[in-house]
Design an enzyme around this catalytic site. Structure first.
Site, PDB file in Angstrom:
ATOM      1  N   ALA A 158      -5.450  -0.629  -3.593  1.00  0.00           N
ATOM      2  CA  ALA A 158      -6.572  -0.931  -4.482  1.00  0.00           C
ATOM      3  C   ALA A 158      -6.419  -0.042  -5.703  1.00  0.00           C
ATOM      4  O   ALA A 158      -6.259   1.171  -5.561  1.00  0.00           O
ATOM      5  CB  ALA A 158      -7.888  -0.649  -3.788  1.00  0.00           C
TER       6      ALA A 158
ATOM      7  N   LYS B  77       6.091   3.696   1.737  1.00  0.00           N
ATOM      8  CA  LYS B  77       7.189   3.400   0.795  1.00  0.00           C
ATOM      9  C   LYS B  77       7.522   4.596  -0.090  1.00  0.00           C
ATOM     10  O   LYS B  77       6.637   5.388  -0.440  1.00  0.00           O
ATOM     11  CB  LYS B  77       6.804   2.203  -0.097  1.00  0.00           C
TER      12      LYS B  77
ATOM     13  N   LYS C  75      -4.656  -7.867   1.888  1.00  0.00           N
ATOM     14  CA  LYS C  75      -5.506  -6.686   1.736  1.00  0.00           C
ATOM     15  C   LYS C  75      -6.957  -7.133   1.674  1.00  0.00           C
ATOM     16  O   LYS C  75      -7.302  -8.079   0.960  1.00  0.00           O
ATOM     17  CB  LYS C  75      -5.142  -5.932   0.456  1.00  0.00           C
ATOM     18  N   SER C  76      -7.811  -6.437   2.400  1.00  0.00           N
ATOM     19  CA  SER C  76      -9.245  -6.612   2.188  1.00  0.00           C
ATOM     20  C   SER C  76      -9.946  -5.347   2.639  1.00  0.00           C
ATOM     21  O   SER C  76      -9.507  -4.679   3.570  1.00  0.00           O
ATOM     22  CB  SER C  76      -9.783  -7.815   2.965  1.00  0.00           C
TER      23      SER C  76
ATOM     24  N   ASP D 192      -0.064  -1.509   6.057  1.00  0.00           N
ATOM     25  CA  ASP D 192       0.902  -1.287   4.980  1.00  0.00           C
ATOM     26  C   ASP D 192       0.326  -0.341   3.930  1.00  0.00           C
ATOM     27  O   ASP D 192      -0.745  -0.599   3.373  1.00  0.00           O
ATOM     28  CB  ASP D 192       1.227  -2.629   4.308  1.00  0.00           C
TER      29      ASP D 192
ATOM     30  N   SER E   9      12.014  -3.146  -0.697  1.00  0.00           N
ATOM     31  CA  SER E   9      10.947  -3.961  -1.250  1.00  0.00           C
ATOM     32  C   SER E   9      11.325  -4.330  -2.687  1.00  0.00           C
ATOM     33  O   SER E   9      11.936  -3.520  -3.392  1.00  0.00           O
ATOM     34  CB  SER E   9       9.636  -3.170  -1.226  1.00  0.00           C
TER      35      SER E   9
ATOM     36  N   TYR F 266       0.237   4.368  -3.583  1.00  0.00           N
ATOM     37  CA  TYR F 266      -1.157   3.920  -3.467  1.00  0.00           C
ATOM     38  C   TYR F 266      -2.150   5.079  -3.415  1.00  0.00           C
ATOM     39  O   TYR F 266      -3.360   4.874  -3.530  1.00  0.00           O
ATOM     40  CB  TYR F 266      -1.381   3.039  -2.221  1.00  0.00           C
TER      41      TYR F 266
ATOM     42  N   HIS G 116      10.454   1.292  -2.436  1.00  0.00           N
ATOM     43  CA  HIS G 116       9.391   0.453  -3.016  1.00  0.00           C
ATOM     44  C   HIS G 116       9.939  -0.534  -4.068  1.00  0.00           C
ATOM     45  O   HIS G 116       9.530  -1.694  -4.128  1.00  0.00           O
ATOM     46  CB  HIS G 116       8.329   1.364  -3.641  1.00  0.00           C
TER      47      HIS G 116
ATOM     48  N   ILE H 171     -11.531  -9.215   6.655  1.00  0.00           N
ATOM     49  CA  ILE H 171     -10.486  -8.595   7.479  1.00  0.00           C
ATOM     50  C   ILE H 171     -10.372  -9.370   8.791  1.00  0.00           C
ATOM     51  O   ILE H 171      -9.274  -9.741   9.225  1.00  0.00           O
ATOM     52  CB  ILE H 171     -10.819  -7.096   7.729  1.00  0.00           C
ATOM     53  N   ALA H 172     -11.525  -9.652   9.403  1.00  0.00           N
ATOM     54  CA  ALA H 172     -11.528 -10.396  10.672  1.00  0.00           C
ATOM     55  C   ALA H 172     -11.032 -11.828  10.460  1.00  0.00           C
ATOM     56  O   ALA H 172     -10.251 -12.358  11.261  1.00  0.00           O
ATOM     57  CB  ALA H 172     -12.941 -10.404  11.261  1.00  0.00           C
ATOM     58  N   GLN H 173     -11.464 -12.437   9.371  1.00  0.00           N
ATOM     59  CA  GLN H 173     -11.079 -13.826   9.086  1.00  0.00           C
ATOM     60  C   GLN H 173      -9.563 -13.951   8.884  1.00  0.00           C
ATOM     61  O   GLN H 173      -8.926 -14.882   9.370  1.00  0.00           O
ATOM     62  CB  GLN H 173     -11.803 -14.247   7.799  1.00  0.00           C
ATOM     63  N   ASN H 174      -8.984 -12.978   8.178  1.00  0.00           N
ATOM     64  CA  ASN H 174      -7.564 -13.077   7.837  1.00  0.00           C
ATOM     65  C   ASN H 174      -6.639 -13.019   9.054  1.00  0.00           C
ATOM     66  O   ASN H 174      -5.522 -13.520   9.005  1.00  0.00           O
ATOM     67  CB  ASN H 174      -7.174 -11.975   6.833  1.00  0.00           C
TER      68      ASN H 174
END
Ligand code: NDP
Length: 309
Positions: free
Chosen positions: A28, A86, A260-261, A52, A157, A57, A119, A267-270
């Site tokens: 983020a 990374k 990412k959420s 990840d 990456s 970050y 990275h 998060i649960a939905q993904n």
């Protein structure tokens, strides 16, 4: 319910280890304090076993705290969590690689990572200016990380096909993963086929492409949006939402995805995508959104000799 699913839904890496096909992304640009830790805890609680992060970050402390809290609470053991971090571009010198990982481990509060990635294939100096260090040199440092047991597996990456080919002809340890952007607007078919032929797993970052509300849609291809009619029809058929269709698409193509959420419901939905699969025809339909369009284009490095895109 997700626990067994998340555990069983893994793919084999070329070094014999396994990676869960769905992981939590944590980048983020302006994350609020604690938000990242809470997202990691929320994810692990609902069955994620793959997280990840990256030294870039600036959240390794929060990610590590989240994982360690879940271990303390008895929700998971360290061995059950697959953690990636990374190496940043200004640490590409061979002698700097092990110390950079040691620094990451200190922040994470862990004794090893499951996967350590270069990275980007391009090196910079601390001030961000271009450096000539070859990623083949950097890779020797990565091999040392594995030898020392600081990273169980090593990979790359943002490598393009030619860079991967060159690395494969000049390495002792073959990378297990190439983490690159992949989503309906950037289906990565050629790179994916190449990776499959070399037993390298392609991990899809920015898996939702231009769909999330935070994206600048002015330069993006017009479709798909969140309410795209093709994705909506598929979502209706499987009793899902369009973002779940996109994540399932990536997995059905043979990729690993790391959405990412920081929102618990998302998060649960993904991760709630392991009770259905798309048909080959549906996969083909989503393939047609490809426009070779990148959300992460990083124009700032476009003149670097190892710029991958
Ligand atoms: P994503 O495609 O994961 O999109 C993230 C955005 O989508 C956030 O704004 C999130 O909002 C929103 N979102 C997530 N789930 C849903 C949902 N179900 N419905 C609606 N909106 C949703 O993009 P990222 O660029 O974050 O990529 C994922 C991860 O990949 C990164 O976090 C990072 O770990 C990795 N990455 C790696 C790169 C590399 O160079 N190797 C480059 C870029 C990313 P909210 O959080 O507010 O819920």
């Amino acid at each position: 319910m997700y626990l067994t699913m998340a555990k069983s839904t893994t793919v084999k890496l070329n070094d014999g280890r396994e990676i869960p096909v769905l992981g939590l992304g944590t980048y983020a640009r302006q994350g609020k304090s604690d938000e990242c830790r809470l997202s990691v805890e929320s994810a692990i609680s609902c069955g994620y076993r793959h997280i990840d992060t990256a030294s870039f970050y600036n959240n390794e402390d929060e990610v590590g705290l989240g994982i360690n809290n879940m271990i303390k609470e008895g929700v998971v053991t360290r061995e059950e969590v697959f953690l990636t971090t990374k190496l940043w571009n200004d640490q590409h010198e061979e002698a700097k690689v092990v110390p950079a990982l040691e620094e990451s481990l200190k922040k994470l509060g862990l004794s090893y990572v499951d996967l350590y990635l270069i990275h980007w294939p391009l090196a910079t100096n601390a001030d961000g200016s271009s450096s000539d260090i070859d990623y083949l040199e950097t890779w020797r440092g990565m091999e040392k990380c594995k030898e020392l047991g600081l990273a169980k597996s090593i990979g790359v990456s943002n490598f393009n096909l030619q860079q991967l080919e060159r690395l494969l002809s000049n390495c002792k340890v073959i990378p297990v993963v190439n983490q690159v952007e992949a989503n309906p607007n950037l289906t990565q078919k050629k790179l994916l086929e190449y990776c499959k032929s070399k037993k390298i797993v392609l991990t899809a970052y920015t898996p939702l492409g231009s769909m999330p509300e935070i994206r600048d849609r002015t330069k993006a291809p017009p479709a798909p949006t969140m309410d795209d009619p093709i994705l909506t029809a598929m979502a209706k058929k499987y009793n899902k939402v369009t973002t779940q269709i996109v994540l399932r698409y990536l997995i059905d193509c043979g990729m690993v995805a790391i959405p990412k959420s920081v929102t618990p419901a998302r998060i649960a939905q993904n991760i709630d995508i392991f009770d259905f699969a798309l048909t080959p025809e549906e996969v083909k339909k989503i393939d047609e959104f490809n426009a070779d369009f990148r959300v992460v284009a990083v124009a700032v490095w476009k003149d670097h000799k190892n710029f991958p895109f």
